[in-house]
Structure formats: structure tokens, C-alpha cells
Design a protein around this motif. Structure first.
Motif, PDB file in Angstrom:
ATOM      1  N   ARG A 166      60.519 -37.830 154.557  1.00 57.35           N
ATOM      2  CA  ARG A 166      60.804 -37.207 153.790  1.00 57.35           C
ATOM      3  C   ARG A 166      61.031 -38.251 152.657  1.00 57.35           C
ATOM      4  O   ARG A 166      61.196 -37.802 151.284  1.00 57.35           O
ATOM      5  CB  ARG A 166      61.729 -37.209 154.809  1.00 57.35           C
ATOM      6  N   SER A 218      60.041 -37.502 148.903  1.00 56.23           N
ATOM      7  CA  SER A 218      61.161 -36.719 147.756  1.00 56.23           C
ATOM      8  C   SER A 218      61.066 -37.728 146.599  1.00 56.23           C
ATOM      9  O   SER A 218      61.222 -37.088 145.899  1.00 56.23           O
ATOM     10  CB  SER A 218      62.513 -37.092 148.382  1.00 56.23           C
ATOM     11  N   THR A 221      63.294 -27.888 146.827  1.00 60.93           N
ATOM     12  CA  THR A 221      63.735 -29.315 146.172  1.00 60.93           C
ATOM     13  C   THR A 221      64.080 -29.774 147.867  1.00 60.93           C
ATOM     14  O   THR A 221      62.929 -31.505 147.284  1.00 60.93           O
ATOM     15  CB  THR A 221      65.105 -28.902 145.467  1.00 60.93           C
ATOM     16  N   ARG A 222      64.161 -29.559 148.929  1.00 61.01           N
ATOM     17  CA  ARG A 222      64.533 -30.663 149.721  1.00 61.01           C
ATOM     18  C   ARG A 222      62.987 -30.919 150.835  1.00 61.01           C
ATOM     19  O   ARG A 222      63.121 -30.109 151.990  1.00 61.01           O
ATOM     20  CB  ARG A 222      65.267 -29.867 150.929  1.00 61.01           C
ATOM     21  N   ARG A 223      61.742 -31.417 150.110  1.00 64.60           N
ATOM     22  CA  ARG A 223      60.388 -31.431 150.671  1.00 64.60           C
ATOM     23  C   ARG A 223      60.354 -32.425 152.390  1.00 64.60           C
ATOM     24  O   ARG A 223      61.609 -32.912 152.178  1.00 64.60           O
ATOM     25  CB  ARG A 223      59.606 -32.487 149.526  1.00 64.60           C
ATOM     26  N   MET A 259      62.064 -31.733 154.486  1.00 63.11           N
ATOM     27  CA  MET A 259      63.967 -31.699 154.773  1.00 63.11           C
ATOM     28  C   MET A 259      64.009 -31.663 155.405  1.00 63.11           C
ATOM     29  O   MET A 259      63.163 -31.337 157.341  1.00 63.11           O
ATOM     30  CB  MET A 259      64.316 -30.710 153.968  1.00 63.11           C
ATOM     31  N   GLU A 304      66.552 -36.879 147.192  1.00 64.81           N
ATOM     32  CA  GLU A 304      67.512 -35.531 146.780  1.00 64.81           C
ATOM     33  C   GLU A 304      67.079 -34.675 148.284  1.00 64.81           C
ATOM     34  O   GLU A 304      67.714 -34.093 148.894  1.00 64.81           O
ATOM     35  CB  GLU A 304      66.252 -34.570 146.029  1.00 64.81           C
ATOM     36  N   ALA A 305      66.279 -34.621 148.881  1.00 63.20           N
ATOM     37  CA  ALA A 305      65.451 -34.191 149.773  1.00 63.20           C
ATOM     38  C   ALA A 305      67.096 -34.755 150.919  1.00 63.20           C
ATOM     39  O   ALA A 305      66.320 -34.166 152.087  1.00 63.20           O
ATOM     40  CB  ALA A 305      64.271 -34.131 150.959  1.00 63.20           C
ATOM     41  N   LEU A 306      67.319 -35.689 151.089  1.00 63.12           N
ATOM     42  CA  LEU A 306      67.730 -36.293 151.862  1.00 63.12           C
ATOM     43  C   LEU A 306      69.261 -36.566 152.563  1.00 63.12           C
ATOM     44  O   LEU A 306      69.795 -35.878 151.112  1.00 63.12           O
ATOM     45  CB  LEU A 306      67.704 -38.323 152.648  1.00 63.12           C
ATOM     46  N   ARG A 307      70.595 -37.171 152.895  1.00 67.79           N
ATOM     47  CA  ARG A 307      71.858 -37.275 153.383  1.00 67.79           C
ATOM     48  C   ARG A 307      71.934 -37.259 152.887  1.00 67.79           C
ATOM     49  O   ARG A 307      71.304 -39.224 152.810  1.00 67.79           O
ATOM     50  CB  ARG A 307      72.381 -36.485 154.842  1.00 67.79           C
ATOM     51  N   PHE A 352      73.812 -33.206 151.356  1.00 68.29           N
ATOM     52  CA  PHE A 352      73.453 -33.668 150.860  1.00 68.29           C
ATOM     53  C   PHE A 352      73.213 -34.238 149.474  1.00 68.29           C
ATOM     54  O   PHE A 352      74.016 -33.400 149.040  1.00 68.29           O
ATOM     55  CB  PHE A 352      71.780 -32.313 150.858  1.00 68.29           C
ATOM     56  N   GLU A 400      72.435 -33.689 146.812  1.00 65.66           N
ATOM     57  CA  GLU A 400      71.977 -32.512 146.023  1.00 65.66           C
ATOM     58  C   GLU A 400      73.548 -32.170 145.660  1.00 65.66           C
ATOM     59  O   GLU A 400      73.905 -30.942 144.787  1.00 65.66           O
ATOM     60  CB  GLU A 400      70.579 -31.533 145.641  1.00 65.66           C
ATOM     61  N   THR A 401      74.154 -31.845 147.168  1.00 63.51           N
ATOM     62  CA  THR A 401      75.549 -30.908 146.587  1.00 63.51           C
ATOM     63  C   THR A 401      76.944 -32.187 146.052  1.00 63.51           C
ATOM     64  O   THR A 401      77.748 -31.632 145.474  1.00 63.51           O
ATOM     65  CB  THR A 401      76.090 -30.737 148.184  1.00 63.51           C
TER      66      THR A 401
END
Lengths: 295, 259
Positions: A169, A173, A290-292, A294, B106-109, B147, B149-150
Motif C-alpha cells: 500500500r 501510495s 486517493t487511498r490506493r 487502502m 496518503e493511503a496509510l494511517r 489516515f 489525509e485527515t
């Protein structure tokens, strides 16, 4: 009412196959950002490898596993040998899509050279049927639904609970950032292509198991429902593709049941067009998209 | 035109050279952006590279990391030639990088971002390092499952720096770590966090558009103009140099004057 319930049953079964293929397609797209139209022909390859094995007395489920591994390896080779060099050279996305379309046609006709253009069949499957909430499903269909659910769960656990999955991931990303963490992104990319190829090959065999007969156009025809499912879920999103697969499957079977079976594919095309017009980022919106790959 | 106050002892002269860049020329395609640049960073030093827009500061960092096209020169890490090594191998050798943009996954916490920062280490080692990184940025403790992005701009930047700390690199390359942050937050990031990295023994090569603030914390500084180093001296000396004032006040707007 009974017709509705039965159509939903068929829809879940075909949706499970679509979901298998769509999830693989999404994993591949999420990792590489390449719209790989060859995916359909690779699925056909899976179905014919399954046929080759079943004709030699191997059980359909073992054939499904073996075809998955072979198509997985073929996917890695396809990416390494053709797509990755094009991406590295900065070839435009449109040109790469054309290459994948062309490679798909070539592969399709290579299959014809070896297996002939005639329709093929895996033969009669077990006649046993299961009745569930009014739905009637064959043993093969139930097995495929359970198998698809198990594979999806396995993929979920891989992506969220393991370092490898998180690295996949992370690479999807932001590849440069992943490399700066010491992640060997080429190897991670190979693993993603292997996984998506395995799902593609397995979907090819599963589709052939649930079809009376098939020919070299099997994957090409099935590509649109798979892409529709992937777009519906937000392309690049395996979980969205699972939901998308079920929605496309059920919608197509309902259309076939209540209008004309010929409209089955029309529904997939229709969903694709409407989604791209109304919600281009998929059912779950841009933030999700956007969360490829995810979690 | 290049000037240097090498005769004035740079801070921590006794320290070993961590990163040494000699005669680097690099760019994109056939165009060289950076010309024959020499930069040195010692362990425990924060070294700033400042200059107006288009000076080639970020390209210099990307050249070191193999992201921009290498056209000549040599990079040494702890005296060992690492020129042209792939980025993942540089990470394994102890070079950490925080890009100017796209500096988080972006896709990860947040937790997963930090976890990927420690990718090269065992689960147990990662847990220990995560605790240390969170001690550095306690504000992130309550946001681990979010995440990125938040997050706010400042929280994202903290995540980016905490991620690179997970690698525990000997050398840190930071590309405009205050980009997009408010003046207050920029000051806090530079004066508290980045300065502290040097104090913890890291060799920090800091590219920064907010020159005044960066020079205020830099042990040593290089000024680049049009791809070349035109001045190298202690941060405070560059800050007080009339030529620097002229370059910046002539080329830049009020934002940099107040930064």
C-alpha cells in the motif's frame, strides 16, 4: 418474487467471479497506475490452462489454483518485460493502454493457435444444488462464492495486517517515499502483479466452471463487467471492487431475468458510463479513491 | 563570486564528515540545474541550503538521492562513495529523506506511516523506535489510527519527520520542511524539532525557502543562486552578510523577509 430471489442468487454467484477479477484488476491498477487491458486475455489464458489440466484428470479446484499461479507468473513477466520499461521511459498513459490492448489481442490469438477457435467446456459439474433463502445455487457456484469471499478476506488481512501488505500500500501510495524507507519497490511491485495475476487466473477458471461453454473471447467479454465493478468501487480500490463486483453481478442478472438475457452486458456498460459521468471516483467518493490499496 | 568563511571554524569541527558532496552537477533531461556544487555536513550539524526560487536547492537533494539526473560529481557517506546508489540502498546505509511535497503515505494511517519508516527493522525494534518518535512528537499519540489525509498541515509534517526518525538515519535530508505551515508552526518545527535533531547527533541537510528562520538555527549554511553555491559560512554569518540580504530582498517577496 421467486424470479427476483433466483436472479439475486445468480447475481451473487456471477458477482463473486466478477469481484475476483475486478479485485485483481484494481490491485494491479493501484500499484502501477496502468490500465491493463491485457488482463482480459490473461483471464482467458487462465481458463484454457484450467481446461488443459481438467482434460488430464486434475480436479477443477486444483486447476484453478495452478492456473492462478501460472497466470500470476505471466503477469509478472508481462509487467517486467513490457509495461515497466515503457513506464520507466515515460511513455504516455494512452500509448501504454494501446500496447496492453494489442498485447491482449496477440495473446488471445496465441491461445487460438494452441487450442483452436471452437467453443470449449469443462464438462458437467456436480448436479448437487443448494437452497438458501429461496435462492438455488449449484455446488460449484457455492464453492466459488465461498472461495471468492475467502480470497478477499485473505487479501484484506494481507494488506492490513502484514508488513508486506503495508509495504504494497505504501508503494502504491508513494513509490519514491517507499524507496526512501528502504522498501525494494520493484520486488513489492512484482508481488502485487503476481497476486493480481493469480486472482485473474482464478477468475478465468471460475468463470469457465460456471459457464456452459467458452472460447478465446471469454476474458475480453468479461473485461467490461470487471472494469465496471472496479470503477464502481473507485478504481485502484480492492474493497470497492468487491462491492462493485457484487453490484454489477446482481444488476446484470436482474436485467437478464426481467428483460432479455442479451441485456446482461448492457447493464455493465450502462453502469460504467453512468458512474464515470456521475461519480468518477466511484461509489465511495474522491477521498476514498486517493487511498490506493487502502485499508 | 563564491565566498566562504571556511577560515572561521564551523561548529563542531571535531565531528566527522557524515555527508560530503563534491562537484555535483545534476538536472532533468539534458538540462543541468545544479553546477559543480560542494556541500559538507558533519555529524551533529544542521546545515542549511538557502537561495531564491529556482536556485536548484531541491534538485541538489534529489541528485544526492538519485531522483534527479546525475551528471557528474561524487557523494560520500561517512567517507564511503555512495554516488548513484538506488534510493532504497541509501536508506539502508542511513540516509533519511523528507520531500517537500508528498511527504507522507496518503493511503496509510499515521501508525502505518511510522511503521513503514521502520520497514528495515523487526517488529520489536519498530515498536521501540515508534515510542521514541512519539516522544519527539507527543501530539501524534492520539492520532495514530487516523489516515494522514485527515490531519492538519502541521500534523502531517510531524508524521513525515516522525516517519523518517523511525529509520534512525545518521543523515537527514529535509526539503522545505516548513512549506505550507503557518509562520508560528514553521518557527516551532525549525527551532524546536529540527535543531533538536542536530543536537541528537544527526547530520541534517536542510533545504529551506524561509531563509532567515533556517539560517537562525543552522550551524553552517550554503547559499545557492542559479544552481551554484555563491556563499558558505556559519548560518549567523550568512544571515548577517549584506550580499545575502541583497540576493533575498532583491529576488524575494516580503514572506521571506519575515520568515
Amino acid at each position: 418474487m421467486q424470479l427476483l430471489i433466483e436472479a439475486i442468487g445468480f447475481g451473487i454467484a456471477s458477482g463473486a467471479v466478477i469481484a475476483l477479477g475486478a479485485v485483481g484488476f484494481s490491485v494491479q491498477f493501484g500499484m502501477s497506475n496502468v490500465l491493463n487491458i491485457t488482463y482480459g486475455a490473461l483471464m482467458t489464458l487462465g481458463a484454457y490452462i484450467g481446461l488443459f489440466l481438467i482434460d488430464r484428470g486434475i480436479s477443477p479446484w486444483a486447476a484453478l489454483a495452478i492456473a492462478g499461479v501460472v497466470v500470476g507468473a505471466a503477469s509478472v513477466a508481462f509487467n517486467r518485460g513490457l509495461l515497466a520499461p515503457l513506464v520507466r521511459r515515460g511513455t504516455r498513459a494512452f500509448a501504454i493502454v494501446i500496447v496492453t490492448v494489442s498485447a491482449g489481442v496477440v495473446l488471445q490469438y496465441v491461445i487460438v493457435v494452441f487450442a483452436g477457435p471452437d467453443a470449449k467446456s469443462y464438462g458437467e459439474q456436480s448436479g448437487q444444488t443448494f437452497h438458501l433463502l429461496g435462492m438455488v445455487l449449484t455446488a460449484s457456484e457455492v464453492t466459488i462464492v465461498v472461495l471468492a469471499a475467502a480470497l478477499m478476506l485473505g487479501l484484506h488481512l494481507l494488506l492490513t495486517r502484514t508488513t508486506l501488505g503495508r509495504a504494497m500500500r505504501a508503494t502504491a501510495s508513494n513509490r519514491i517515499l517507499a524507496q526512501s524507507c528502504g522498501i525494494a519497490t520493484d520486488r513489492i511491485s512484482d508481488i502485487a502483479w503476481m497476486l493480481s495475476g493469480m486472482l485473474c487466473g482464478a477468475a478465468g477458471v471460475a468463470l469457465a466452471i460456471t459457464t456452459v461453454s467458452f472460447d478465446f473471447s471469454l476474458g475480453a467479454v468479461f473485461l467490461i463487467p470487471m472494469i465496471a465493478a472496479a470503477v464502481l468501487g473507485g478504481i485502484g480500490q480492492p474493497y470497492g471492487a468487491m462491492v462493485g463486483g457484487l453490484v454489477v453481478g446482481v444488476a446484470s442478472e436482474l436485467a437478464a431475468a426481467f428483460t432479455n438475457p442479451a441485456y446482461r452486458e448492457v447493464v455493465a456498460f450502462g453502469i460504467l458510463i453512468v458512474m464515470l459521468l456521475v461519480r468518477p471516483h466511484g461509489l465511495f467518493g474522491a477521498a476514498w479513491a486517493t487511498r490506493r490499496l487502502m485499508a | 563570486m563564491p565566498t566562504s568563511s571556511a577560515d572561521q571554524a564551523p561548529v563542531a569541527t571535531h565531528a566527522r564528515s557524515a555527508l560530503s558532496i563534491r562537484g555535483v552537477t545534476a538536472g532533468y533531461g539534458d538540462a543541468a540545474i545544479v553546477h559543480d556544487v560542494d556541500v559538507e555536513v558533519r555529524h551533529g550539524q544542521v546545515v542549511a541550503v538557502v537561495g531564491p526560487n529556482g536556485a536548484g536547492k531541491s534538485t541538489l537533494l534529489k541528485a544526492i538521492l538519485g531522483i534527479a539526473r546525475w551528471m557528474g560529481g561524487r557523494v560520500e557517506l561517512n567517507g564511503k562513495d555512495v554516488t548513484g546508489l538506488p534510493l532504497q540502498q541509501l536508506a539502508r546505509l542511513g540516509i533519511g529523506y523528507v520531500p517537500q511535497i508528498e511527504d507522507v503515505f496518503e493511503a496509510l494511517r499515521v501508525r502505518e506511516n511510522l511503521d513503514m519508516g521502520g520497514y528495515l527493522f523487526s517488529h520489536r525494534e519498530r515498536a521501540v523506535r515508534m515510542e521514541k518518535a512519539l516522544d519527539f512528537f507527543p501530539q501524534l499519540r492520539s492520532k495514530l489510527n487516523r489516515f494522514v489525509e485527515t490531519l492538519s498541515g502541521g500534523e502531517r509534517k510531524m508524521t513525515a519527520i516522525a516517519r523518517v526518525l523511525m529509520l534512525d538515519p545518521a543523515v537527514l535530508l529535509l526539503d522545505e520542511p516548513t512549506a505550507g505551515l503557518s509562520p508560528e508552526l514553521s518557527r516551532a518545527v525549525l527551532e524546536e524539532q529540527i535543531k533538536a535533531l542536530g543536537e541528537h547527533g544527526k547530520a541534517v541537510l536542510l533545504v529551506e525557502q524561509k531563509a532567515v528562520a533556517a539560517l537562525g538555527i543552522a550551524d553552517w549554511a550554503y547559499m545557492m543562486v542559479q544552481g551554484r553555491v555563491v556563499m558558505s559560512a556559519r548560518g549567523v554569518d550568512v544571515l548577517g552578510n549584506p550580499e545575502m540580504r541583497e540576493i533575498f530582498l532583491g529576488a524575494k517577496g516580503p514572506e521571506d523577509r519575515t520568515a
